[in-house]
Design a protein around this motif. Structure first.
Motif, PDB file in Angstrom:
ATOM      1  N   GLY A 116      45.924  41.570  32.083  1.00 45.86           N
ATOM      2  CA  GLY A 116      46.336  42.763  31.741  1.00 45.86           C
ATOM      3  C   GLY A 116      47.497  43.490  31.801  1.00 45.86           C
ATOM      4  N   ASP A 117      48.513  42.443  31.830  1.00 45.31           N
ATOM      5  CA  ASP A 117      49.891  42.745  31.820  1.00 45.31           C
ATOM      6  C   ASP A 117      50.278  43.476  33.090  1.00 45.31           C
ATOM      7  N   SER A 118      49.519  43.300  34.005  1.00 44.82           N
ATOM      8  CA  SER A 118      49.685  44.024  35.310  1.00 44.82           C
ATOM      9  C   SER A 118      49.539  43.058  36.191  1.00 44.82           C
ATOM     10  N   PRO A 119      50.198  42.124  36.573  1.00 45.38           N
ATOM     11  CA  PRO A 119      49.934  40.921  37.397  1.00 45.38           C
ATOM     12  C   PRO A 119      49.472  41.329  38.926  1.00 45.38           C
ATOM     13  N   PHE A 120      50.576  42.293  39.691  1.00 42.16           N
ATOM     14  CA  PHE A 120      50.029  42.692  40.917  1.00 42.16           C
ATOM     15  C   PHE A 120      48.801  43.344  41.085  1.00 42.16           C
ATOM     16  N   ASP A 121      48.666  44.408  40.109  1.00 44.33           N
ATOM     17  CA  ASP A 121      47.131  45.027  39.948  1.00 44.33           C
ATOM     18  C   ASP A 121      46.059  44.168  39.776  1.00 44.33           C
ATOM     19  N   PHE A 122      46.295  43.140  38.948  1.00 44.22           N
ATOM     20  CA  PHE A 122      45.270  42.220  38.935  1.00 44.22           C
ATOM     21  C   PHE A 122      45.080  41.392  40.010  1.00 44.22           C
ATOM     22  N   VAL A 123      45.849  41.006  40.737  1.00 38.85           N
ATOM     23  CA  VAL A 123      45.678  40.111  41.846  1.00 38.85           C
ATOM     24  C   VAL A 123      44.973  40.694  42.913  1.00 38.85           C
ATOM     25  N   MET A 124      45.389  42.190  43.156  1.00 34.83           N
ATOM     26  CA  MET A 124      44.994  42.947  44.309  1.00 34.83           C
ATOM     27  C   MET A 124      43.465  43.421  43.878  1.00 34.83           C
ATOM     28  N   ASN A 125      43.176  43.813  42.828  1.00 37.53           N
ATOM     29  CA  ASN A 125      42.112  44.536  42.430  1.00 37.53           C
ATOM     30  C   ASN A 125      40.992  43.901  41.746  1.00 37.53           C
ATOM     31  N   HIS A 126      41.144  42.819  41.469  1.00 40.42           N
ATOM     32  CA  HIS A 126      40.318  41.946  40.375  1.00 40.42           C
ATOM     33  C   HIS A 126      38.902  41.825  41.248  1.00 40.42           C
ATOM     34  N   ARG A 127      37.795  41.678  40.527  1.00 42.20           N
ATOM     35  CA  ARG A 127      36.580  41.285  40.821  1.00 42.20           C
ATOM     36  C   ARG A 127      36.362  40.028  40.242  1.00 42.20           C
ATOM     37  N   ASP A 128      35.082  39.400  40.822  1.00 42.08           N
ATOM     38  CA  ASP A 128      34.817  37.999  40.303  1.00 42.08           C
ATOM     39  C   ASP A 128      34.739  37.985  38.821  1.00 42.08           C
ATOM     40  N   HIS A 129      34.074  39.154  38.026  1.00 43.56           N
ATOM     41  CA  HIS A 129      33.790  38.876  36.845  1.00 43.56           C
ATOM     42  C   HIS A 129      35.137  38.981  35.870  1.00 43.56           C
ATOM     43  N   HIS A 130      36.358  39.848  36.631  1.00 38.96           N
ATOM     44  CA  HIS A 130      37.457  39.524  35.887  1.00 38.96           C
ATOM     45  C   HIS A 130      37.962  38.109  35.759  1.00 38.96           C
ATOM     46  N   LEU A 131      37.971  37.359  36.648  1.00 38.24           N
ATOM     47  CA  LEU A 131      38.379  35.993  36.651  1.00 38.24           C
ATOM     48  C   LEU A 131      37.681  35.460  35.444  1.00 38.24           C
ATOM     49  N   GLU A 132      36.646  35.697  35.174  1.00 40.77           N
ATOM     50  CA  GLU A 132      36.144  34.995  33.944  1.00 40.77           C
ATOM     51  C   GLU A 132      37.044  35.043  32.738  1.00 40.77           C
ATOM     52  N   LYS A 133      37.684  36.166  32.551  1.00 36.67           N
ATOM     53  CA  LYS A 133      38.639  36.449  31.436  1.00 36.67           C
ATOM     54  C   LYS A 133      39.677  34.943  31.352  1.00 36.67           C
ATOM     55  N   LEU A 134      39.955  34.372  32.507  1.00 35.18           N
ATOM     56  CA  LEU A 134      40.834  33.196  32.521  1.00 35.18           C
ATOM     57  C   LEU A 134      40.563  31.941  31.975  1.00 35.18           C
ATOM     58  N   GLU A 135      38.974  31.921  31.864  1.00 39.78           N
ATOM     59  CA  GLU A 135      38.448  30.780  31.351  1.00 39.78           C
ATOM     60  C   GLU A 135      39.054  30.145  30.007  1.00 39.78           C
ATOM     61  N   GLY A 136      39.300  29.032  30.006  1.00 45.01           N
ATOM     62  CA  GLY A 136      40.087  28.400  28.991  1.00 45.01           C
ATOM     63  C   GLY A 136      41.545  28.234  29.190  1.00 45.01           C
ATOM     64  N   PHE A 137      42.210  29.241  29.878  1.00 42.13           N
ATOM     65  CA  PHE A 137      43.717  28.650  30.189  1.00 42.13           C
ATOM     66  C   PHE A 137      43.944  27.280  30.539  1.00 42.13           C
ATOM     67  N   VAL A 138      44.885  26.978  29.912  1.00 44.37           N
ATOM     68  CA  VAL A 138      45.512  25.471  30.167  1.00 44.37           C
ATOM     69  C   VAL A 138      47.173  25.371  29.845  1.00 44.37           C
ATOM     70  N   HIS A 139      47.653  24.936  30.911  1.00 47.09           N
ATOM     71  CA  HIS A 139      49.120  24.367  30.580  1.00 47.09           C
ATOM     72  C   HIS A 139      49.271  23.103  31.013  1.00 47.09           C
ATOM     73  N   ARG A 140      49.373  22.185  30.090  1.00 48.55           N
ATOM     74  CA  ARG A 140      49.270  20.402  30.754  1.00 48.55           C
ATOM     75  C   ARG A 140      48.125  20.356  31.807  1.00 48.55           C
ATOM     76  N   THR A 141      48.637  19.970  32.657  1.00 45.65           N
ATOM     77  CA  THR A 141      47.496  19.763  33.968  1.00 45.65           C
ATOM     78  C   THR A 141      47.052  20.846  34.590  1.00 45.65           C
ATOM     79  N   PHE A 142      47.735  22.062  34.368  1.00 48.31           N
ATOM     80  CA  PHE A 142      47.181  23.168  34.973  1.00 48.31           C
ATOM     81  C   PHE A 142      46.327  24.233  34.212  1.00 48.31           C
ATOM     82  N   ASN A 143      45.114  24.369  34.776  1.00 44.63           N
ATOM     83  CA  ASN A 143      43.954  24.816  34.053  1.00 44.63           C
ATOM     84  C   ASN A 143      43.553  26.063  34.656  1.00 44.63           C
ATOM     85  N   SER A 144      42.405  26.845  34.072  1.00 39.08           N
ATOM     86  CA  SER A 144      42.028  28.124  34.618  1.00 39.08           C
ATOM     87  C   SER A 144      41.347  27.883  35.958  1.00 39.08           C
TER      88      SER A 144
END
Length: 256
Positions: free
Chosen positions: A72-100
């Motif tokens: 959500g372009d607010s990394p600190f807010d996301f880190v501190m206030n996310h719930r488990d279902h918010h982490l589902e948004k990250l599914e599919g992210f990949v950079h070489r061997t670094f994935n979701s």
């Protein structure tokens, strides 16, 4: 013909001036934390982006921006206030061997770290030594795996105690600690001296350093970092890692 140390220093000083300037930002991963003004946003975006800072630079920028968008372009807010279902948004992210899965663990650990009073800066303030930040990097490695984790994620946090050059974390530390008024690095962390920084040693800076006779060790590992640190601290004991700009610029832009 072998160059004298004074000639090498003068040559590198000239290259620092050439590359350590605002124009450098646009095509570098440091441009992503430069999008933020809140300290914790800069720290978290810088840490996450530096963690994927290997390979094609355009791809690093593309995927770094995607990471920020997923939060959500607010990394600190996301880190501190996310719930488990918010982490589902990250599914599919990949950079070489670094994935979701790796990204999810990083976010959970960062909440663990920022839930403490010390935050990221406090770790390095507390565990730095009189001359080095490498023991603090080791402590960060330990903290990253205090909570349940997948074994695959361990490869994405370096530990100099285990011989790693810790290039990406040293790059992150350069961003956070250095402040030479050019506007590239942030100088956010006043509790850590730039004199303790270590070179973010990679294939480019290693190759250039060996060609200039600054580095004899052939592996880009923790021992090579110490060897090159010692030499660069002779050139500038207060700000040795400014030479990262010169070594990187010579290697990447000038194919030295």
């Amino acid at each position: 013909m072998k160059l004298h140390q004074a000639d090498i220093k003068a040559f590198l000083d000239e290259k620092v001036i050439r590359y350590n300037k605002p124009e450098f930002i646009e095509t570098d991963p440091v441009s992503i934390p430069h999008r933020y003004s809140i300290k914790q946003d800069i720290e978290i975006s810088g840490f996450l982006v530096s963690s994927i800072a290997w390979g094609n630079r355009k791809l690093i920028l593309k995927n770094g921006l995607q990471m920020m968008k997923l939060m959500g372009d607010s990394p600190f807010d996301f880190v501190m206030n996310h719930r488990d279902h918010h982490l589902e948004k990250l599914e599919g992210f990949v950079h070489r061997t670094f994935n979701s899965a790796d990204l999810v663990h990083f976010i959970r650990v960062l909440r663990h770290i920022y839930s403490r009073d010390e935050g990221m800066e406090g770790i390095f303030e507390r565990f730095q030594t009189a001359t080095s930040l490498q023991p603090a990097i080791h402590r960060l490695f330990e903290m990253f795996f205090e909570i349940p984790h997948s074994q695959r994620t361990v490869r994405h946090i370096a530990d100099p105690v285990k011989g790693s050059a810790a290039k990406r974390i040293n790059l992150f530390l350069r961003w956070m600690v250095r402040n030479d008024k050019t506007g590239v690095d942030f100088g956010l962390w006043k509790s850590v001296s730039p004199s303790k920084l270590s070179i973010p040693l990679d294939i480019h800076s290693g190759r250039v350093s060996r060609k200039l006779g600054l580095l004899k060790r052939l592996q880009n590992d923790a021992k090579a970092v110490r060897e090159l640190d010692d030499k660069l601290r002779e050139f500038d004991p207060e700000d040795p890692v400014k030479y990262d700009f010169a070594l990187f610029g010579l290697g990447v832009f000038e194919k030295f």
